[in-house]
Design an enzyme around this catalytic site. Structure first.
Site, mmCIF file in Angstrom:
data_model
loop_
_atom_site.group_PDB
_atom_site.id
_atom_site.type_symbol
_atom_site.label_atom_id
_atom_site.label_comp_id
_atom_site.label_asym_id
_atom_site.label_seq_id
_atom_site.Cartn_x
_atom_site.Cartn_y
_atom_site.Cartn_z
ATOM 1 N N GLU A 199 -13.135 1.341 0.018
ATOM 2 C CA GLU A 199 -13.211 -0.103 0.590
ATOM 3 C C GLU A 199 -14.128 0.123 1.363
ATOM 4 O OE1 GLU A 199 -8.312 1.339 0.508
ATOM 5 O OE2 GLU A 199 -9.514 0.852 2.598
ATOM 6 N N GLU A 379 -5.330 3.552 -5.163
ATOM 7 C CA GLU A 379 -4.667 3.487 -3.905
ATOM 8 C C GLU A 379 -3.534 2.572 -4.485
ATOM 9 O OE1 GLU A 379 -5.790 3.761 -0.305
ATOM 10 O OE2 GLU A 379 -7.322 5.141 -0.850
#
Length: 460
Positions: A199, A379
């Site tokens: 991320e 995720e």
């Protein structure tokens, strides 16, 4: 003349509005209707995930350890209620028991991160005991028929790396390259799936724009430059690892959180402007860089950056998609901010400040498949302390994924976040994402009732 100007303005406004509404629909499905059953391929990857600082305990040499003891300018602690990660889930010592819990879920993969600050406590000096520990974890997973998936960077830096400027300095990327080469050489004989950076947008926006992650800066230009450096770090590491023994037989990918920015008032062009600027920085910079090796963003007085490396194009074997929700933006100038987050009365909220929006996972898959790379959902999960929305969340999000697959999207796997409750960064221990609840006094784990929906889906 005035009438002409008014008419012209109205025409341009309406044309722009219709264009945006048609190009960026806010997908909504009727969940009351009976849904078709989705069949996933036998080769589908089912997994769960953790990150080292959030679960291991004993992470006392990284930037988050320092951050947890800091206070802001108003004297308030940086972490909610002054919480600290501390021993976390003691996963460092309890990993064998936790691997048994992974097996009980029926999943076949486990994604976890390497704690850089433990492996390289001082620059250029590697801890053999830390390397041996991760080697033992890998061996235990393989012995249990669980495929290890390693993440090289999941938000935390060694303190010494931050002291050198961290990812604010492009020259520091070679330091991260050296660490990545070292651990790849150690483990690539047994680990075949690697995530480079987790991320980059979250790391840069939260740390350098919103200021709630270390180093607590609020500088949009610097945030964008840090994001660029993280993307460059990914492609450089990708090239380095591919050239090493086992490199060509390993799958190496970037992990990116996708979030949709939808206007709170779909009739308001200023709300649309806030959404388009946010999406172009948060989502589209990464996609453009991976597609054609270019980053180009120019919002005078806010952010301006241009970077080109044509050799970077396509340098990812898969796209690791993290997805949780979307957000509605309402234009509102407040100091240096030009929008606020809003939620609809009809939204079912999670414990985090965002809504359950499974259609968004479908939208995210459709967005990133433009890269023409396999997609792994690395995720997806819900913070739900009462455990009264987890089952609904799991069933609907996995349905949304399955619907995209049925339409031809190349989604190869799904990792639920997270294996167990853990230290949720700035939120401390208040957010309960775990399939297993954790009593942090006794370290006892217990499968949540709502998590059984995930187990049933995996095993069926």
């Amino acid at each position: 003349y005035v009438s002409f100007i008014v008419t012209l303005f109205f025409s341009v406004y309406m044309f722009s509005l219709v264009y945006l509404i048609l190009k960026y629909p806010e997908t909504r499905w009727s969940w009351d209707k009976e849904r078709e059953k989705i069949k996933l391929p036998d080769s589908f990857i089912w997994g769960t995930a953790t990150a080292s600082h959030q679960v291991e305990g004993g992470c006392t040499n990284n930037n988050w350890f320092k951050w947890e003891s800091c206070k802001d300018k108003g004297g308030k602690p940086r972490i909610k209620d002054g919480q600290e990660a501390g021993d976390a889930c003691n996963h460092w010592n309890l990993y064998k028991e936790d691997i048994e819990l992974i097996k009980d879920l029926g999943v076949n993969h486990y994604r976890f991160s390497l704690e850089w600050s433990k492996i390289e406590p001082t620059r250029g000096s590697y801890s053999q005991s830390a390397l041996d520990h991760y080697s033992n974890v890998i061996d235990e997973l393989i012995k249990s028929d669980v495929v290890p998936v390693l993440t090289l960077h999941h938000f935390t830096n060694p303190i010494w790396f931050d002291d050198l400027g961290g990812f604010e300095v492009e020259d520091n990327i070679e330091i991260f390259e050296s660490f990545s080469e070292k651990v790849f050489s150690e483990f690539s004989d047994r680990v075949k799936i690697w995530c480079t950076i987790n991320e980059p947008a979250v790391y840069s926006v939260m740390g350098y724009f919103q200021g709630v992650f270390p180093p607590g800066r609020k500088n949009p230009q610097l945030a964008t430059e840090v994001m660029k450096n993280l993307l460059v770090a990914h492609t450089r590491v990708y090239s380095k690892l591919k050239a090493l023994p086992n490199g060509e037989s390993s799958r190496i990918g970037l992990v990116k959180n996708i979030m949709q920015f939808d206007p709170y008032r779909r009739w308001n062009l200023m709300d649309w402007m806030a959404c388009r600027i946010s999406s172009s920085i948060y989502n589209e910079i990464t996609l453009s860089y991976l597609n054609d090796g270019e980053i180009s963003v120019n919002y005078p007085g806010f952010v301006s950056l241009k970077y080109t490396d044509k050799e970077a194009a396509g340098k990812t074997d898969f796209f690791g998609l993290n997805y949780y929700s979307h957000v509605h933006l309402k234009f509102k100038i407040n100091g240096t901010d030009f929008f606020e987050n809003k939620y609809l009365e009809s939204d079912t909220m999670t414990d985090m400040p965002y809504a359950i929006y499974p259609e968004g996972l479908y939208r995210a898959i459709k967005l990133v498949e433009t890269l023409d790379k396999p997609i792994i959902i690395t995720e997806n999960g819900i913070a739900d302390d009462k455990d009264d929305r987890r089952e609904l969340f799991i069933e609907r999000y996995i349905y949304a994924m399955g619907r995209a697959i049925k339409e031809g999207s190349k989604v190869e796997g799904y990792f639920y976040w997270s294996l167990m409750d853990n230290f949720e960064w700035a939120e401390g221990y208040d957010m309960k994402f775990g399939l297993y609840s954790v009593d942090f006094k006794t370290q006892k784990r217990k499968l949540r009732r709502g998590s059984k929906a995930f187990v049933d889906l995996v095993k069926s």
